[in-house]
Design a protein around this motif. Sequence first.
Motif, mmCIF file in Angstrom:
data_model
loop_
_atom_site.group_PDB
_atom_site.id
_atom_site.type_symbol
_atom_site.label_atom_id
_atom_site.label_comp_id
_atom_site.label_asym_id
_atom_site.label_seq_id
_atom_site.Cartn_x
_atom_site.Cartn_y
_atom_site.Cartn_z
ATOM 1 N N ALA A 144 8.778 111.942 4.188
ATOM 2 C CA ALA A 144 7.901 111.870 5.352
ATOM 3 C C ALA A 144 8.280 112.951 6.353
ATOM 4 O O ALA A 144 9.406 113.444 6.363
ATOM 5 N N PRO A 145 7.364 113.358 7.224
ATOM 6 C CA PRO A 145 7.695 114.344 8.248
ATOM 7 C C PRO A 145 8.901 113.896 9.056
ATOM 8 O O PRO A 145 9.017 112.721 9.409
ATOM 9 N N PRO A 146 9.843 114.789 9.359
ATOM 10 C CA PRO A 146 11.054 114.397 10.063
ATOM 11 C C PRO A 146 10.795 113.688 11.379
ATOM 12 O O PRO A 146 11.585 112.878 11.808
ATOM 13 N N SER A 147 9.721 113.982 12.043
ATOM 14 C CA SER A 147 9.457 113.353 13.332
ATOM 15 C C SER A 147 9.016 111.915 13.178
ATOM 16 O O SER A 147 8.999 111.153 14.130
ATOM 17 N N GLY A 148 8.647 111.505 11.964
ATOM 18 C CA GLY A 148 8.161 110.161 11.740
ATOM 19 C C GLY A 148 6.713 109.990 12.120
ATOM 20 O O GLY A 148 6.165 108.907 12.059
ATOM 21 N N THR A 149 6.050 111.065 12.529
ATOM 22 C CA THR A 149 4.639 110.983 12.893
ATOM 23 C C THR A 149 3.842 111.850 11.947
ATOM 24 O O THR A 149 4.372 112.771 11.319
ATOM 25 N N PRO A 150 2.517 111.579 11.810
ATOM 26 C CA PRO A 150 1.714 112.415 10.913
ATOM 27 C C PRO A 150 1.803 113.886 11.285
ATOM 28 O O PRO A 150 1.872 114.251 12.458
ATOM 29 N N GLY A 151 1.787 114.727 10.271
ATOM 30 C CA GLY A 151 1.868 116.156 10.505
ATOM 31 C C GLY A 151 2.821 116.793 9.546
ATOM 32 O O GLY A 151 3.736 116.142 9.060
ATOM 33 N N PRO A 152 2.651 118.025 9.236
ATOM 34 C CA PRO A 152 3.494 118.664 8.229
ATOM 35 C C PRO A 152 4.882 118.981 8.753
ATOM 36 O O PRO A 152 5.075 119.212 9.939
ATOM 37 N N ALA A 153 5.866 118.938 7.846
ATOM 38 C CA ALA A 153 7.213 119.392 8.188
ATOM 39 C C ALA A 153 7.197 120.906 8.339
ATOM 40 O O ALA A 153 6.307 121.584 7.843
ATOM 41 N N PRO A 154 8.220 121.478 9.032
ATOM 42 C CA PRO A 154 8.213 122.918 9.274
ATOM 43 C C PRO A 154 8.104 123.744 7.995
ATOM 44 O O PRO A 154 7.457 124.776 7.980
ATOM 45 N N SER A 155 8.745 123.259 6.895
ATOM 46 C CA SER A 155 8.719 124.051 5.663
ATOM 47 C C SER A 155 7.650 123.570 4.698
ATOM 48 O O SER A 155 7.579 124.031 3.568
ATOM 49 N N ALA A 156 6.801 122.605 5.129
ATOM 50 C CA ALA A 156 5.803 122.039 4.244
ATOM 51 C C ALA A 156 4.576 122.936 4.171
ATOM 52 O O ALA A 156 4.360 123.804 5.020
ATOM 53 N N GLN A 157 3.737 122.698 3.159
ATOM 54 C CA GLN A 157 2.543 123.512 2.936
ATOM 55 C C GLN A 157 1.325 122.602 2.882
ATOM 56 O O GLN A 157 1.328 121.578 2.205
ATOM 57 N N GLN A 158 0.268 122.984 3.592
ATOM 58 C CA GLN A 158 -0.956 122.198 3.608
ATOM 59 C C GLN A 158 -1.722 122.406 2.305
ATOM 60 O O GLN A 158 -1.786 123.517 1.778
ATOM 61 N N ALA A 159 -2.319 121.323 1.769
ATOM 62 C CA ALA A 159 -3.062 121.412 0.508
ATOM 63 C C ALA A 159 -4.132 120.329 0.492
ATOM 64 O O ALA A 159 -4.220 119.499 1.408
ATOM 65 N N TYR A 160 -4.949 120.352 -0.588
ATOM 66 C CA TYR A 160 -6.065 119.416 -0.710
ATOM 67 C C TYR A 160 -6.191 118.995 -2.169
ATOM 68 O O TYR A 160 -5.806 119.726 -3.090
ATOM 69 N N VAL A 161 -6.797 117.847 -2.366
ATOM 70 C CA VAL A 161 -7.133 117.396 -3.722
ATOM 71 C C VAL A 161 -8.394 118.138 -4.158
ATOM 72 O O VAL A 161 -9.423 118.097 -3.460
ATOM 73 N N THR A 162 -8.332 118.807 -5.293
ATOM 74 C CA THR A 162 -9.485 119.568 -5.791
ATOM 75 C C THR A 162 -9.575 119.434 -7.300
ATOM 76 O O THR A 162 -8.661 118.933 -7.964
ATOM 77 N N GLY A 163 -10.707 119.937 -7.847
ATOM 78 C CA GLY A 163 -10.863 120.046 -9.297
ATOM 79 C C GLY A 163 -11.154 118.755 -10.020
ATOM 80 O O GLY A 163 -11.057 118.704 -11.254
ATOM 81 N N LEU A 164 -11.503 117.695 -9.302
ATOM 82 C CA LEU A 164 -11.779 116.427 -9.967
ATOM 83 C C LEU A 164 -13.129 116.466 -10.679
ATOM 84 O O LEU A 164 -14.043 117.161 -10.246
#
Length: 601
Positions: A144-164
């Motif tokens: 989970a994000p280190p802050s405990g709140t929704p949102g990406p971690a500093p080293s995390a990468q945003q992505a989406y579910v695709t190709g279904l």
Amino acid sequence: MHRHGSHAARHLTTFGFFLVSALCLLVISLQEARAAVMPGGNGGWLVVASRPSAPEAISTARGFAGRFPQTTVFQSNNGWFAISLGWMTQPGGNRYRASLIASGAIPGDSYFHNGQRFQFAIWSATGVTGGASQSLFASTRIAAPPSGTPGPAPSAQQAYVTGLDPTGDNFLSLRTGPGTRYREIVRMGMNTPLTILGRSGSWLNVALSDGRTGWAYGKYVSTVPGYTASPAPPTVAPAPVAPATVAKRSITPPRRGIVGDLSASGDSFLSLRAGAGTRFAEIARLLQGTDVTMLAQQGAWFEVELSNGMRGWAYGRYLDAARPQQSASTNVPTIGPDRPQDAPSPPASSSELTQSNPNLPDLGALPEGKRVALVIGNSAYEHAPVLPNPKNDATDLMESLKRLGFTVILGLDQSKVAMEGTVRDYVRAIQDADVALFFYAGHAMQLSGRNYLIPIDAKLEDQTAVDFETIELGTLLDYMNAPGRLSIALLDACRDNPLSRRFSRSLGVSRSSQVERGLAAPQAGGGNILIGFATAPGEVALDGDEDNSPFTTALLSHIETPGLEIEIMMKRVKADVYDSTRGTQSPWHNSALRREFYFRK
């Protein structure tokens, strides 16, 4: 010169002693390190609760698992069971813990532990259990994000579910580990936003916007949306479909039946079992023509009652409805051809079957009522010398009790957790029993007038041991006592016990509780119960030089004697033990029975 040589030898001896001691400590340290379940580095397990027994811990863990899919229960080396939400690295873990405490999601005394005390995982919402392994660490990592709140971690990468595939399942499973064998947490639709936190082969460790984390197959995850339509919120994965169960249906009123043609079964008997299925123990064998009363049906199986009161389950294919009884006149002769010498003999009687197969009860010689026994024999103690005979005593008595019509629950060389589970099975089994019997062979001790049975893994090194490492006899006796039930407790457990001596030393002189020699005399109370000991209260019994202890040897020689009332039987057991031990051991019993009882009429 001789003195110098002796001095050098003493130095070498001292050096050798310290070297051996150091090596022993190193081996112990390495063994403890191997036993520990430690994420390593700056990782730690987020512990939210501890419980003294495995069932309590698992029940508590299930309450957290709905929101925290990495929840796992660990066996600790202190005998307790820790409930962890998974593991995290620091310092982000402490910020996450603080946010969960602030939101009321976890208790305020939750903490991170490096796992050194944890021996193995006994249960996990991820489905991965056992000792330290890559699979366990991969599936239980909280990302989970280190802050405990929704949102990406500093080293995390945003992505989406695709190709279904819109014509197929049209969802991507979020799982508790990197593989299809792991449990499904939620189902994610097209364009569900994700935060990529890590990778294991073709699987990605991802976080949803609500903070839930898990693993998704990387083929269907992309850094750009598939199309502009708004994504549907992830749906909760359906619960696993349990195999269909067949309900038990009562037969009202009960119907008379008879054991029919057995030629197609391949046997000359129909097994009477403890439950509706071949996986249940065989408690008797019914010959063709045996009368039964059919009480209930479950699938292809029928619960039946025999003329002597014994109940069990029989396969319905070989049961027929009983024909109406026809009145017979003694004046009407029966005429038929003489039976040729090579004609098959008529079916054997119940007593003949018992003689040919001594493991089965003679149904015509047993008193009425359902009989259930718990038999435990602990020999292989891990922290005390092995007792040769308890395992033999329990096994041999089990065979006798089966011949006497008892359904027997057997426990051999059991740990604390195993004994608790066996006792619970027994308590459930005696709910409708007419006779409940408990036999225990192994180590036990008395503390302040109360008796405690000792599992094979008990150490008894400190003052908490009696609460967390033993099982109190009085608790089991309370469950056995019930209106209308006759109960028997026989304990061959008064042996000289090094564990109790060690425990007594650990208490010190300041504690008022005292560990006494042998066992204390329990009160029979208001129950219809008989309690028997291998020797007098406060005395020590012998384990014996033969395959069985003196007490069990005497018990086995009398328990199957027809027409012998139990209190007379106990007197004969006492006389045999007294003679065989030359007066050094004399069994004791306390009876509150309000009626006579015979193991065999």
